[in-house]
Design an enzyme around this catalytic site. Structure first.
Site, PDB file in Angstrom:
ATOM      1  N   GLY A  13      -3.973  -7.365  -6.958  1.00 54.38           N
ATOM      2  CA  GLY A  13      -3.041  -7.556  -5.838  1.00 54.38           C
ATOM      3  C   GLY A  13      -3.561  -8.546  -4.810  1.00 54.38           C
ATOM      4  NE  ARG A  90       5.124  -1.591   7.049  1.00 58.53           N
ATOM      5  CZ  ARG A  90       5.322  -1.496   8.342  1.00 58.53           C
ATOM      6  NH1 ARG A  90       6.445  -1.004   8.808  1.00 58.53           N
ATOM      7  NH2 ARG A  90       4.396  -1.887   9.190  1.00 58.53           N
ATOM      8  CB  VAL A 133      -6.701  -0.186   1.650  1.00 58.84           C
ATOM      9  CG1 VAL A 133      -5.924  -1.350   2.230  1.00 58.84           C
ATOM     10  CG2 VAL A 133      -8.192  -0.312   1.988  1.00 58.84           C
ATOM     11  CG  ASP A 162      -4.347  -0.181  12.653  1.00 54.92           C
ATOM     12  OD1 ASP A 162      -3.377  -0.915  12.411  1.00 54.92           O
ATOM     13  OD2 ASP A 162      -4.693   0.755  11.908  1.00 54.92           O
ATOM     14  CG  HIS A 190      -2.467   2.090   9.120  1.00 55.83           C
ATOM     15  ND1 HIS A 190      -2.784   1.037   9.949  1.00 55.83           N
ATOM     16  CD2 HIS A 190      -1.859   1.537   8.043  1.00 55.83           C
ATOM     17  CE1 HIS A 190      -2.384  -0.090   9.404  1.00 55.83           C
ATOM     18  NE2 HIS A 190      -1.808   0.181   8.237  1.00 55.83           N
TER      19      HIS A 190
HETATM   20  P1  NAD Z   1       0.061  -5.857  -3.841  1.00 54.40           P
HETATM   21  O1  NAD Z   1       1.400  -5.411  -4.293  1.00 54.40           O
HETATM   22  O2  NAD Z   1      -0.239  -7.305  -3.767  1.00 54.40           O
HETATM   23  O3  NAD Z   1      -1.064  -5.205  -4.767  1.00 54.40           O
HETATM   24  C1  NAD Z   1      -1.092  -3.848  -5.056  1.00 54.40           C
HETATM   25  C2  NAD Z   1      -1.665  -3.702  -6.450  1.00 54.40           C
HETATM   26  O4  NAD Z   1      -1.867  -2.327  -6.692  1.00 54.40           O
HETATM   27  C3  NAD Z   1      -0.735  -4.233  -7.557  1.00 54.40           C
HETATM   28  O5  NAD Z   1      -1.419  -5.209  -8.312  1.00 54.40           O
HETATM   29  C4  NAD Z   1      -0.424  -2.987  -8.377  1.00 54.40           C
HETATM   30  O6  NAD Z   1      -0.302  -3.260  -9.754  1.00 54.40           O
HETATM   31  C5  NAD Z   1      -1.648  -2.121  -8.075  1.00 54.40           C
HETATM   32  N1  NAD Z   1      -1.450  -0.702  -8.324  1.00 54.40           N
HETATM   33  C6  NAD Z   1      -0.335   0.051  -8.135  1.00 54.40           C
HETATM   34  N2  NAD Z   1      -0.572   1.308  -8.533  1.00 54.40           N
HETATM   35  C7  NAD Z   1      -1.845   1.358  -8.965  1.00 54.40           C
HETATM   36  C8  NAD Z   1      -2.655   2.392  -9.526  1.00 54.40           C
HETATM   37  N3  NAD Z   1      -2.182   3.627  -9.717  1.00 54.40           N
HETATM   38  N4  NAD Z   1      -3.932   2.099  -9.858  1.00 54.40           N
HETATM   39  C9  NAD Z   1      -4.413   0.868  -9.687  1.00 54.40           C
HETATM   40  N5  NAD Z   1      -3.695  -0.168  -9.190  1.00 54.40           N
HETATM   41  C10 NAD Z   1      -2.426   0.095  -8.838  1.00 54.40           C
HETATM   42  O7  NAD Z   1      -0.195  -5.132  -2.448  1.00 54.40           O
HETATM   43  P2  NAD Z   1      -1.296  -5.484  -1.337  1.00 54.40           P
HETATM   44  O8  NAD Z   1      -0.729  -6.480  -0.388  1.00 54.40           O
HETATM   45  O9  NAD Z   1      -2.589  -5.753  -1.992  1.00 54.40           O
HETATM   46  O10 NAD Z   1      -1.320  -4.084  -0.538  1.00 54.40           O
HETATM   47  C11 NAD Z   1      -1.806  -2.919  -1.154  1.00 54.40           C
HETATM   48  C12 NAD Z   1      -1.587  -1.708  -0.265  1.00 54.40           C
HETATM   49  O11 NAD Z   1      -2.333  -1.848   0.949  1.00 54.40           O
HETATM   50  C13 NAD Z   1      -0.138  -1.499   0.186  1.00 54.40           C
HETATM   51  O12 NAD Z   1       0.170  -0.106   0.136  1.00 54.40           O
HETATM   52  C14 NAD Z   1      -0.142  -1.980   1.624  1.00 54.40           C
HETATM   53  O13 NAD Z   1       0.905  -1.381   2.380  1.00 54.40           O
HETATM   54  C15 NAD Z   1      -1.508  -1.505   2.059  1.00 54.40           C
HETATM   55  N6  NAD Z   1      -2.052  -2.117   3.272  1.00 54.40           N
HETATM   56  C16 NAD Z   1      -2.766  -1.299   4.107  1.00 54.40           C
HETATM   57  C17 NAD Z   1      -3.340  -1.810   5.251  1.00 54.40           C
HETATM   58  C18 NAD Z   1      -4.102  -0.916   6.198  1.00 54.40           C
HETATM   59  O14 NAD Z   1      -4.487  -1.389   7.278  1.00 54.40           O
HETATM   60  N7  NAD Z   1      -4.389   0.340   5.882  1.00 54.40           N
HETATM   61  C19 NAD Z   1      -3.220  -3.177   5.514  1.00 54.40           C
HETATM   62  C20 NAD Z   1      -2.504  -3.989   4.641  1.00 54.40           C
HETATM   63  C21 NAD Z   1      -1.927  -3.437   3.502  1.00 54.40           C
HETATM   64  C1  LMR Z   2      -0.563  -3.498   8.012  1.00 51.35           C
HETATM   65  O1  LMR Z   2      -0.780  -2.822   9.012  1.00 51.35           O
HETATM   66  O2  LMR Z   2      -0.564  -4.740   8.019  1.00 51.35           O
HETATM   67  C2  LMR Z   2      -0.344  -2.799   6.690  1.00 51.35           C
HETATM   68  O3  LMR Z   2      -0.377  -1.414   6.848  1.00 51.35           O
HETATM   69  C3  LMR Z   2       0.878  -3.277   5.996  1.00 51.35           C
HETATM   70  C4  LMR Z   2       2.126  -2.729   6.627  1.00 51.35           C
HETATM   71  O4  LMR Z   2       2.947  -2.164   5.912  1.00 51.35           O
HETATM   72  O5  LMR Z   2       2.302  -2.891   7.837  1.00 51.35           O
END
Ligand code: NAD
Ligand code: LMR
Length: 331
Positions: A13, A90, A133, A162, A190
């Protein structure tokens, strides 16, 4: 030389593309050799061959063994760190409906953390650290921790992004360098209810409560900008934050791997234990520190104003509601 084994899910991802190279560049884990287990769902796991080629071609000095797999249990064996990124973000359309809030992801992503949690509890190192994450990070971490059923492991949900955002906004307001800001605590979830603690933050040696007397700016700028930054990035990029999320994950690892400077703390969400009168049994953003012996602990001497307590309650109430919504995954 010391080695550390790190499992990263969602390795194909967006976040991972920025995160994984920096795990082996000699900065995050110092001089330790880093063995990587990169995990993806079966449909895309083959793409990781290309990522491994790139890692090899980058000549990273601290890269150890690198494997990629869709077998999480196999990957989890004796791992020290788990960076659980794999999940749906999302902003995308799922089953014909656009996913607007992180909590809307609960029913889609929550289930992932049952199987992964069980495997971490059984096969991960007894002192493994787990950083969730994937959103909604706090409740996913709660699900994973429950399934792991292994209290010697440390489950965290990421709020470092954050905290970094809050520092950035504050540094502009006060016209100071980010490095002059410490103790930026994110309380709660979060989510848009998170509470960035502008009173206990320390800027140029002074507490925020002494520096900021502009409550209008706090209520109409600081809090909403930090709370809604994720959405602002999605609205602009058409994809959720990735490079900043990767940096925040690395910063969390670094904060856990190195003793915290005296008087400082860092932000992540961990299981509540009654401190600060927070409701027990939720994964809540709190101030943490790493002891000189390497133990990550809750900092317990922060003073909260009534304003802060009211804001934090909104967020912990939300976490209680999220927990109720996934009751079936917590059996
Ligand atoms: P993305 O869609 O680019 O990548 C996610 C990857 O996860 C995909 O390649 C998918 O195939 C893989 N995946 C799905 N289910 C899986 C499983 N069971 N096992 C292993 N891999 C699996 O998304 P991204 O932009 O990399 O974001 C990933 C997550 O992080 C999202 O839920 C996003 O909302 C979250 N996020 C959190 C924060 C935070 O501050 N906590 C910040 C940014 C994004
Ligand atoms: C963020 O804070 O950037 C991530 O949690 C992605 C989101 O859905 O806002």
């Amino acid at each position: 030389m010391n080695r550390v084994k790190v499992v990263v899910t969602g390795a194909a991802g967006q976040i991972s593309y920025s995160l994984i190279p920096r795990l082996v560049d000699g900065h995050t884990f110092g001089d330790k050799i880093v063995d990587l287990e990169l995990v993806e769902i079966p449909q895309v796991v083959d793409k990781l061959e290309g990522l491994v080629m790139e890692l090899e071609d980058s000549n990273f000095p601290n890269m150890g063994n690198v494997n990629y797999t869709s077998d999480f249990e196999e990957a989890a064996k004796d791992a020290d760190w788990f960076l659980l990124v794999g999940s749906i973000p999302r902003g995308i359309v799922f089953n014909g409906k656009k996913i607007e809030e992180r909590a809307d992801l609960l029913q889609i992503n929550g289930g992932i953390f049952v199987g992964q949690g069980q495997a971490i509890g059984r096969f991960g190192k007894s002192d493994a650290k787990i950083l969730v994450v994937g959103n909604p990070a706090n409740t996913n971490a709660l699900i994973g921790r429950h399934a792991a059923n292994n209290d010697s492991q440390l489950w965290m949900a990421m709020t470092m992004l954050d905290s970094s955002r809050a520092k950035s906004v504050l540094s502009k307001k006060l016209n100071i360098k980010i490095s002059d800001i410490s103790k930026m605590i994110i309380w709660g979830n979060h989510s848009p209810t998170m509470y960035p603690d502008f009173e206990n933050v320390v800027a140029n040696g002074s507490p925020g409560r002494d520096l900021i007397d502009d409550m209008d700016w706090i209520n109409t700028e600081f809090l909403p900008v930090v709370q809604q930054r994720g959405k602002a990035v999605i609205d602009s990029r058409g994809a959720s934050s990735a490079t900043s999320a990767a940096k925040a994950a690395l910063d969390t690892v670094i904060a856990c791997e190195n003793p915290t400077a005296s008087g400082d703390c860092f932000s992540a969400a961990v299981i509540t234990d009654g401190s600060y009168d927070l409701p027990e049994g939720i994964i809540c953003g709190m101030p943490l520190m790493t002891s000189p012996e390497g133990k990550v602990e809750i900092v317990r001497d922060i003073v909260l104003s009534n304003f802060a307590k009211d804001k934090i309650k909104i967020s912990t109430d939300e976490l209680i509601n999220e927990r109720a919504a996934v009751e079936d995954l917590l059996k």
